[in-house]
Write an enzyme that holds these catalytic residues in place. Sequence first.
Site, mmCIF file in Angstrom:
data_model
loop_
_atom_site.group_PDB
_atom_site.id
_atom_site.type_symbol
_atom_site.label_atom_id
_atom_site.label_comp_id
_atom_site.label_asym_id
_atom_site.label_seq_id
_atom_site.Cartn_x
_atom_site.Cartn_y
_atom_site.Cartn_z
ATOM 1 C CD GLU A 74 -2.555 -7.543 4.248
ATOM 2 O OE1 GLU A 74 -2.026 -8.532 3.973
ATOM 3 O OE2 GLU A 74 -2.258 -6.198 4.153
ATOM 4 C CD GLU A 122 -2.616 -1.334 2.630
ATOM 5 O OE1 GLU A 122 -3.114 -2.440 2.761
ATOM 6 O OE2 GLU A 122 -2.723 -0.590 3.352
#
Length: 802
Positions: free
Chosen positions: A682, A662
């Site tokens: 995740e 990210e």
Amino acid sequence: MTENVAAEQAGRTQARPAPVVKPGQLGEDPAVPTLTELLSQRAQDSPEREFLRFGERSWSFADIDTWSSRLAHRLIELDGVQPGDRVAIMLPNVVHWPVIWLAALKAGAVAVPVNSSYRRGDLAFVLRDSGARVAFTDSERSGLVADVLATEDGLAGLRVVDVADDGSEPFPQTAPAVPVDAGTLANLQYTSGTTGFPKACMLTHDYWVRLGWVCAAVTGLGTEDVLLTSQPFSYMDPQWNTALALTIGAPLVVLPRFSASTFMADVRRHRATFFYVLGSMPTLLFKQPPAPEDRDNEVRHVLCSGIPVGLHAQLEERWGAPWREIYGMTESGVDLFSPFADADAVGSGSLGRPVPTKQVRVVDPDGNEVPAGDPGELVISGKPMMSGYWNRPDDAARVLRDGWLHTGDVVVRRPDHGIQLVGRIKDMVRRGGENVASVEVEAALERDDVVVAAAVVAEPDDTLGEEVKAFVQLAAGVPADRATAEAIVERAGKELARFKVPRYVEFVADFPRTPSERISKPALKARAVDDPGVTHDLGARRNKTGARTASDGGFLDVDVMRRVAVLTLRRPEKLNAMDVATRLRLATVIREFGTGDSVRGIVLTGEGRAFSAGEDLQSVPSTDAELREAFASFHDITRAILQTQVPVVAAVNGLAVGGASEITLCCDARIGTRATEYYQPENGRGITISNASSVLLRRLIGSHAMRMVLGSPRVLADEALRIGLLDEIVEPDALIGRAIDTVIEWTPAGNTTALHLALLRPQTEEVEAAFAREDLAAWKAWESGVLSAGIGGFLSARGTGA
């Protein structure tokens, strides 16, 4: 003074009238005992002569006299101000400041200067401590003042006046009949408060008038001179400049603020003949690029506190005027000076000799006089001097003992009977039994051409007790890397004893400063704790990368190559997983370099086979507060990257997992190798995205964002290139070089890169909205138990090699 400067000065002074206060009158009492009488006298003998100049507007002595008289009547008749009441002034450098000051004095009141940059805590303290009855401010600060009054006890009766309409117009133009004499209290002058809440020095009319008188005698200025000041009016320097202007009947030019890049241009534009600078201001001025018009000015005299010894002669030669040292404190006004006729003072480091109204001693801790050449504390008695500290008799008794002011400055008496500063009693580093004066090390560092300013502090050390640490501000374009730190310290080391040479160097973009332009070391050290920068350890006991601990965010290394900052996560044994401290440090370093002052751009990368495994799940959040802190630290990196003025390129050397993948989305480009792999396992286990990825992913890869988040596939390099996660794939040994090349290609000379970045990057509102949605999703996942279970499942999967 050089022959050239002396000849030029002779030409400049030829046509000048005789000084108003002759040098022989230096020790005499001022001819007029109060500031209000001085103003009245000037308004009578030269009413139309210019007194104050702010910007392009000016006011005569008569203008200010009548305005301040009307305002004094308003204070008495409308606000109920009585002699001894306190009137606070919280304004920037505008003409209303000195007008209100003089009006308050005409009303018999006591002025309370308030730093216009104060925030809630400092402002509330000063208003409560002073017991101010009235506060003058402007529209920019009125909201803050109103908020303080509404929420702080004991301030309900304080009247607030907006200077946009001070209400003075209907009142008489002659001063009210209020008795004022030399001993009348004029100011509660708060010190800068760098070691806690400030103390207010009680300063009388005699203090200010005598200060103006002494400076007039020292400089030999006359009615045709033009004074100039740029410090905040809440500080004492513009106030004593006002007293000086009243003493000699000459105009005072007040700049909005000090700017090293424009100061001398303002001096030329206003045809100033005198100014006063202090602290780092001379060094900042000298380090501006030389210009052909440097000597095209009318300056006759410069007074300064803290003339750099090594630059003294160069300062005079560059601007063609003599610079002389003057020493004083808020508590004591003026104590020492070097006469302008004393050419031997140039570059000597001497603070000068006492003014005739002062006596000085150099004493040991027991108060005994020390021999010439031995260091001791400078203590002072005489006039001018404060009456004490407002509401703090114990503090006053500690510094004023038997009529002697203990300055806290360590000095030595020179063979020529002058006084030379060694340092502050509390500004020493005790290294292995040796005392190191910070000021000496700072002076050696600042003589380096690449150093704009330096501040030396003590760093705790298990072996030596304390080590020497230098915070250094570099000139534009100088790389803030280890090689630069080593070169600076090596050059300074040629002038210093071995035990004085800094072991630690931390580069900073700027320094927190007091209103007097001195570096605030308490604030600097507090900032270093809250937002730690990159510290270069140049000592023999250097910390190895592997010995670092996660708690200090120490897994981040910084190198500057070809004026590009390369930030490398160095925790390969943990796939460069990051804890909160490392993420906060990463954001801090990005912000420091992101200004573009020292580098052209930033490259983020990792060491080993992973760019980063994102969140360190060995130290996962266990409480709601820790969860919020974890998310906030990821948000901080996103904000830091998107707010830079330079390109940020991710050199994705290997696996980029979760939060780390990210982070690359925030970058302006992503360059990878065949080993590059994006993976967000995740997402399927309840650990939600956090770096505004809900916005950034869609911008980059469109409809592919949905399957990448919900399906959590491993996205290999070729696929990442195809869908837009990567911009380019290169060989591993070319990765960093190509990332640096990209930055350089995007930042040509005279470029508008920063403007384009602001246009091309997502808007702040869009990113903040994404943060809010992601935080809410994380909270819901936390409340439901999915997040904790997901972390457990993720750790279990990692243990089986998934």
